[in-house]
Motif scaffolding. Structure first.
Motif, PDB file in Angstrom:
ATOM      1  N   ASN A 181       0.841  -1.197   0.000  1.00 26.18           N
ATOM      2  CA  ASN A 181       0.000   0.000   0.000  1.00 26.18           C
ATOM      3  C   ASN A 181       0.877   1.249   0.000  1.00 26.18           C
ATOM      4  OD1 ASN A 181      -2.634   1.377   0.265  1.00 26.18           O
ATOM      5  ND2 ASN A 181      -1.810   2.056   2.223  1.00 26.18           N
ATOM      6  N   GLN A 184       0.216   5.309   0.197  1.00 21.45           N
ATOM      7  CA  GLN A 184      -0.931   6.142   0.562  1.00 21.45           C
ATOM      8  C   GLN A 184      -0.461   7.505   1.051  1.00 21.45           C
ATOM      9  OE1 GLN A 184      -4.314   4.387   1.484  1.00 21.45           O
ATOM     10  NE2 GLN A 184      -5.252   6.398   1.499  1.00 21.45           N
ATOM     11  N   ASN A 201      -1.254   9.996  -7.240  1.00 20.99           N
ATOM     12  CA  ASN A 201      -2.508   9.402  -6.811  1.00 20.99           C
ATOM     13  C   ASN A 201      -2.575   9.384  -5.293  1.00 20.99           C
ATOM     14  OD1 ASN A 201      -3.526   8.698  -9.421  1.00 20.99           O
ATOM     15  ND2 ASN A 201      -2.021   7.029  -9.487  1.00 20.99           N
ATOM     16  N   ASN A 247      -2.131   3.704  -3.987  1.00 21.68           N
ATOM     17  CA  ASN A 247      -1.859   2.668  -4.979  1.00 21.68           C
ATOM     18  C   ASN A 247      -1.602   1.378  -4.209  1.00 21.68           C
ATOM     19  OD1 ASN A 247       0.503   1.080  -6.593  1.00 21.68           O
ATOM     20  ND2 ASN A 247      -0.960   2.009  -8.009  1.00 21.68           N
ATOM     21  N   ARG A 248      -2.280   0.300  -4.594  1.00 23.42           N
ATOM     22  CA  ARG A 248      -2.176  -0.957  -3.863  1.00 23.42           C
ATOM     23  C   ARG A 248      -1.918  -2.108  -4.818  1.00 23.42           C
ATOM     24  NH1 ARG A 248      -7.335   1.293  -0.920  1.00 23.42           N
ATOM     25  NH2 ARG A 248      -6.297   2.599   0.637  1.00 23.42           N
ATOM     26  N   THR A 273      -3.082  -4.799  -9.269  1.00 21.16           N
ATOM     27  CA  THR A 273      -3.001  -3.465  -8.681  1.00 21.16           C
ATOM     28  C   THR A 273      -4.378  -2.824  -8.623  1.00 21.16           C
ATOM     29  OG1 THR A 273      -2.524  -2.453 -10.846  1.00 21.16           O
ATOM     30  CG2 THR A 273      -0.637  -3.085  -9.482  1.00 21.16           C
ATOM     31  N   GLY A 321      -6.100   1.193  -7.858  1.00 21.30           N
ATOM     32  CA  GLY A 321      -5.880   2.617  -7.696  1.00 21.30           C
ATOM     33  C   GLY A 321      -7.187   3.365  -7.590  1.00 21.30           C
ATOM     34  N   ASN A 378      -0.001  -1.375 -12.587  1.00 23.59           N
ATOM     35  CA  ASN A 378       0.749  -0.173 -12.226  1.00 23.59           C
ATOM     36  C   ASN A 378       1.140  -0.185 -10.750  1.00 23.59           C
ATOM     37  OD1 ASN A 378       1.867   2.445 -12.264  1.00 23.59           O
ATOM     38  ND2 ASN A 378      -0.096   3.351 -11.677  1.00 23.59           N
ATOM     39  N   GLU A 431       3.056   1.268  -8.173  1.00 22.78           N
ATOM     40  CA  GLU A 431       3.872   2.482  -8.063  1.00 22.78           C
ATOM     41  C   GLU A 431       5.085   2.292  -7.162  1.00 22.78           C
ATOM     42  OE1 GLU A 431       1.557   5.888  -7.040  1.00 22.78           O
ATOM     43  OE2 GLU A 431       0.199   5.679  -8.746  1.00 22.78           O
TER      44      GLU A 431
END
Length: 739
Positions: free
Chosen positions: A408, A410, A424, A427-428, A452, A454, A489, A491
Motif C-alpha cells: 500500500n 498512501q 494518486n 496505490n495498492r 493493482t 488505484g 501499475n 507504483e
C-alpha cells in the motif's frame, strides 16, 4: 604461542573422533575461553568434533579436494566458534586477495566459509567467510542459493575473526555471536556446510558435496549440525546504531547550496524472538552508500539498479523477491528517492521514520511487515506518502513455499494541492506466488499472479508469470513466460514493460573434459518473444550460443543473434536526442554477442564483451569491459569502459558514445579504506567523481568522509572538462551499540 611444530601435530589430531563418511557434525559447549587470534592452542579445540574429507565442487565434483580442509565447531553462552585449518600441498605458495576491504568477492580469492541454515529449511541461510589475510565477509543466502540473486554480500553484522599463515597451511578462527543469528529456540539441530576456495589449484571444495553445476553456497545438500543440548534464546537482543552527519553541498547550475547541514538519526534492531527481528530507523542517512555504476542507455525502457542501502537488505527476499527481474511489485529504491515533477529528475526524499518486522514465526512460516514514511517536499510538488507491505511465506514440501503479499502506497494529503496529474492518493498491489525448489535442486521455478488497485479502475491491472528450470549434469532447460496487463501499475514496483505477453526458453548441453585446460563447454539455443493483441510481435530474438569455462577460472561465451523490433512509439537509437525513427516501423537485425573474462587469480585481470552488428536501420560497433591490476594485498586499480559507435543513415544521428570509469580501491589496513571512482559519460556530458574514506574503528562502527563532484564534460575534438555542476562533502559517524 603454539609453535609451527605443535600446530603440525594438531593437524593430525583434527580428524579424530569422527566417522570417515560422517553426514553430521556435533557442536559441544565449551567452558574454556577461546581467543580469536588464528592460533588454535586452546585444548577445547582438540575435543571438538571435526568436519573433513572435503570434495571438489570445481573443477570436478567427483574427486577429493587436492587442498584438504578440516573444520571444527564449538559454542559457549554467547558465541559459536568455528575453526578452519586449510592444508596445502608441499612447496612455497602465495594467496590471492583483491584487497584488505571487507566483503571480498570472486571465485579466485582464497577463503574459508561456513554456511548456517538455522531453520533447516534449505531455503535461507547466512555465510561467514575469512581469507588468509584476516579479511572478513558475511552474506545472506536466499532461494536456496539458486539463481543470480541467491547470494548477497550487502548484509553487514557484528562478529569476529582472525587468520594466520603458516608453512604448508593457514588457519581461521571465528566467533559468531548468537545475537547476530536468527534461529528457533529448543532446536536440536541446524544445517551447516563448510567450503574453501583455493587459488593455487583453482579449486573450490566443500564438506557436504555440491554438484559442479550448482553454486558452492547452495543449501540443498547441507548436513546436520547436532547440538548437545537444545538451543536457547540468547537473552535480550537489542542493538542501537546511532549516527551523526554533516553535509555541505553546492548546485552551481541553480546557484544554491547548503554550507552546513547537520543531521542525526539511528537504527534499532530488536530480536523479538531468536527468529523474528524488528528493525526501526529514524531519519536515516544513506550518504555513505556507494554510487551506482553508470551505463550507456540505448534502451527504450527504464534501467534497473540494485538496492544498496543496509536497512532494506536483511530478509530482503520477503519484500523484494516477488515477481521477476523485469516485473517487480515492490522495489525498495522507490522509497526515499522521488521524481521532481518539474524537471523529471531523481532527487532524495527524506524518510523521517520506518520499520520492518521480518523473520521466522515458526519452523515453516516467515513474516515480513514494512512501513516507511516519506516526507513532504513542496519544492518538487510531492506530498508525504506512507509505504507499507505485508508478506507471508509458508514452506511446503521439502524446499518449496507459497507466498502472499499486500503493498500500500498512501498519502493523507490531497494530491490535487500539488498540481500534477501523476500523483494518486493511493496505490495498492496484491499477489500470490508459488516457488518451487526440489529436494535435489534439479527443479526450480516460480508461478505468480499480481493485481493493482488505484483510485480509478484500469483495464487489465494484472501481471502473471511462470518460470521453470531443469538442471542436471549435462542438460539445462529454462522456460519463462509472463503476461503484464496494460493497467498493471505498482507504483512501489519496477515494471519494465506493460501490455505484453512474453515467452522465452533456453536449452543447454555441457561436456566436462577429464583433461586439458577446459573445465566444461557446450552449445545452447534460446529464444525470447514479446507481443500483444494490438501490434502482434513487438520483439523477438533467437540465438545460437557456445559457452566455455576454463580450469584457470577464465570464461568465454559467444552467440549469434537474429533480432526483430517493432517500434510502437518514436525512438532515437543514437541515444543523443536526435531525429527519431517513426512509430509503427519494424527492423530485423543480425548481431554478434561475446564475452571473455580472464584468469581472476592473476594480478592483471580483465573482462571484455561486445554486442555488435546491425542496429535498427544502421549498424552498431560496441566494446565494453574492465581492466585492472591488483597491488596485493593493499588494493587494486581498474578501468571500466564502454564504447558505442552508432552508424545511421541521414537524417538520423551517427555518433560515438564513451563511458570511462577509473577506480582506485586502496586499503591501508583491514580497518581503513579509500575508494575513488571517476565516471565520464559522454551521453549525458558529465564527469562524476566520488571519493569515499572509511575508518572502521570498531566492529560495524565507522567514520565516513564522502566527496562527490560533477562537471560538464564533452569529447568534441578533444576531451574537455567544463564548469562544475554540483559538489558535496559529507562526514558521517556511526556506532553499533549492543544493549
Amino acid at each position: 604461542m603454539r609453535t609451527p611444530i605443535r600446530l603440525a601435530i594438531f593437524l593430525l589430531m583434527c580428524c579424530t573422533g569422527h566417522q570417515m563418511l560422517a553426514q553430521s557434525v556435533n557442536i559441544r559447549r565449551t567452558t574454556q575461553a577461546i581467543v580469536i587470534d588464528g592460533i588454535p592452542d586452546e585444548t577445547a579445540w582438540q575435543a571438538a568434533d571435526s568436519a573433513f574429507n572435503f570434495t571438489q565442487n570445481f573443477p570436478t565434483d567427483s574427486l577429493p579436494a587436492r587442498a584438504q580442509t578440516t573444520a571444527k565447531i564449538l559454542y559457549d553462552e554467547d558465541n559459536i566458534y568455528v575453526l578452519g585449518v586449510m592444508q596445502n600441498l608441499p612447496g612455497p605458495r602465495s594467496y590471492v586477495t583483491p584487497s584488505l576491504r571487507r566483503d571480498f568477492a570472486g571465485s579466485a580469492n582464497d577463503s574459508f566459509s561456513v554456511v548456517f541454515d538455522p531453520f533447516s529449511d534449505r531455503t535461507n541461510g547466512v555465510l561467514f567467510g575469512v581469507n588468509p589475510f584476516g579479511v572478513m565477509r558475511e552474506a545472506l543466502i536466499i532461494n536456496g542459493g539458486s539463481g543470480r540473486e541467491g547470494f548477497s554480500l550487502d548484509w553487514d553484522n557484528k562478529w569476529y575473526a582472525a587468520s594466520r599463515q603458516f608453512e604448508g597451511y593457514w588457519v581461521v578462527e571465528m566467533a559468531i555471536p548468537f545475537k547476530t543469528l536468527r534461529f528457533n529456540k529448543e532446536a536440536d539441530s541446524w544445517l551447516v556446510n563448510f567450503y574453501r576456495v583455493d587459488s593455487e589449484y583453482a579449486e573450490r571444495s566443500s564438506w557436504s558435496p555440491i554438484k559442479r553445476t550448482f553454486p558452492i553456497f547452495n543449501l540443498a545438500t547441507n548436513r546436520e549440525l547436532i547440538w548437545d543440548v537444545p538451543t536457547k534464546k540468547p537473552g535480550t537482543n537489542i542493538s542501537v546504531i546511532p549516527y551523526v552527519a554533516s553535509n555541505t553541498q553546492r548546485d552551481f547550475e541553480e546557484n544554491s547550496g547548503e554550507d552546513f547541514d547537520p543531521s542525526v538519526g539511528f537504527d534499532l534492531k530488536y530480536a523479538i524472538t531468536p527468529g523474528l527481528n524488528l528493525d526501526v530507523t529514524v531519519n536515516p542517512d544513506f550518504s555513505q552508500v556507494e554510487v551506482d555504476q553508470q551505463v550507456t542507455n540505448l534502451d527504450r525502457f527504464e534501467i534497473f539498479f540494485p538496492e544498496r542501502r543496509q536497512f532494506f537488505l536483511e530478509n530482503a527476499d520477503l519484500f523484494s523477491g516477488f515477481g521477476n527481474r523485469g516485473t517487480r511489485p515492490f522495489f525498495s529504491r522507490r522509497i526515499g528517492i522521488a521524481i521532481d515533477t518539474l524537471t523529471g529528475q531523481n532527487v532524495q526524499n527524506q524518510i523521517p521514520f520506518g520499520m520492518r518486522l521480518n523473520g521466522k514465526v515458526s519452523d515453516d512460516l516467515r513474516l515480513g511487515v514494512l512501513s516507511m514514511q516519506a516526507g513532504r517536499d513542496a519544492a518538487i510538488g510531492l506530498p508525504s506518502y506512507n509505504y507499507s507491505m505485508l508478506s507471508l511465506q509458508q514452506k511446503v514440501f521439502s524446499r518449496s513455499n507459497v507466498n502472499f503479499f499486500a503493498i500500500n502506497k498512501q498519502t493523507f494529503e490531497s494530491p490535487n494541492e500539488y498540481d500534477t496529474a501523476s500523483l494518486n492518493e493511493f496505490n495498492r498491489t496484491f499477489g500470490a506466488e508459488y516457488r518451487l525448489a526440489s529436494a535435489n535442486n534439479v527443479w526450480n521455478g516460480k508461478a505468480f499472479y499480481h493485481r493493482t488497485v488505484g483510485p480509478e479502475a484500469m483495464d487489465s491491472p494484472y501481471a502473471m508469470g511462470l518460470n521453470l528450470t531443469y538442471d542436471i549434469q549435462k542438460w539445462a532447460v529454462d522456460v519463462f513466460s509472463q503476461a503484464v496487463g496494460e493497467g498493471y501499475n505498482p507504483e512501489v514496483g519496477f515494471v519494465r514493460r506493460n501490455d505484453i505477453r512474453q515467452l522465452a526458453a533456453t536449452i543447454s548441453y555441457r561436456w566436462f573434459p577429464e583433461r586439458g585446460s577446459i573445465q566444461r563447454h557446450g552449445p545452447a539455443i534460446d529464444f525470447d518473444m514479446v507481443g500483444n493483441d494490438t501490434y502482434g510481435f513487438l520483439d523477438w530474438d533467437y540465438n545460437l550460443q557456445y559457452e566455455i569455462s576454463f580450469r584457470n577460472t577464465a570464461t568465454f561465451w559467444g552467440r549469434l543473434r537474429r533480432q526483430y523490433t517493432y517500434l510502437f512509439d518514436p525512438f532515437d537509437p543514437s541515444g543523443t536526442e536526435g531525429v527519431e525513427l517513426a512509430a509503427d516501423t519494424e527492423y530485423t537485425n543480425y548481431q554478434i554477442l561475446a564475452r571473455y573474462q580472464s584468469d581472476q587469480r592473476k594480478r592483471f585481470f580483465y573482462r571484455v564483451n561486445t554486442r555488435s552488428g546491425q542496429y535498427f536501420n544502421g549498424n552498431r560497433i560496441n566494446l565494453e569491459g574492465s581492466v585492472g591490476y591488483r597491488f596485493q594485498p593493499l588494493g587494486f586499480i581498474s578501468m571500466d569502459f564502454a564504447y558505442n559507435r552508432i552508424i545511421l543513415p541521414e537524417p538520423y544521428t551517427t555518433t560515438s558514445l564513451y563511458l570511462l570509469g577509473p577506480r582506485l580501491d586502496f586499503t591501508f589496513s583491514r580497518k581503513v579504506f579509500l575508494t575513488t571512482f571517476v565516471q565520464y559519460n559522454s551521453q549525458i556530458e558529465n564527469l562524476n567523481i566520488n571519493a569515499r574514506f572509511q575508518w572502521r574503528f570498531k566492529p560495524v562502527s565507522d567514520v565516513f568522509l564522502v566527496y562527490t563532484d560533477n562537471y560538464f564534460a564533452n569529447h568534441e575534438g578533444a576531451f574537455r572538462i567544463g564548469r562544475p555542476r554540483t559538489r558535496a562533502l559529507t562526514i558521517k559517524i556511526t556506532y553499533w551499540l549492543n544493549l
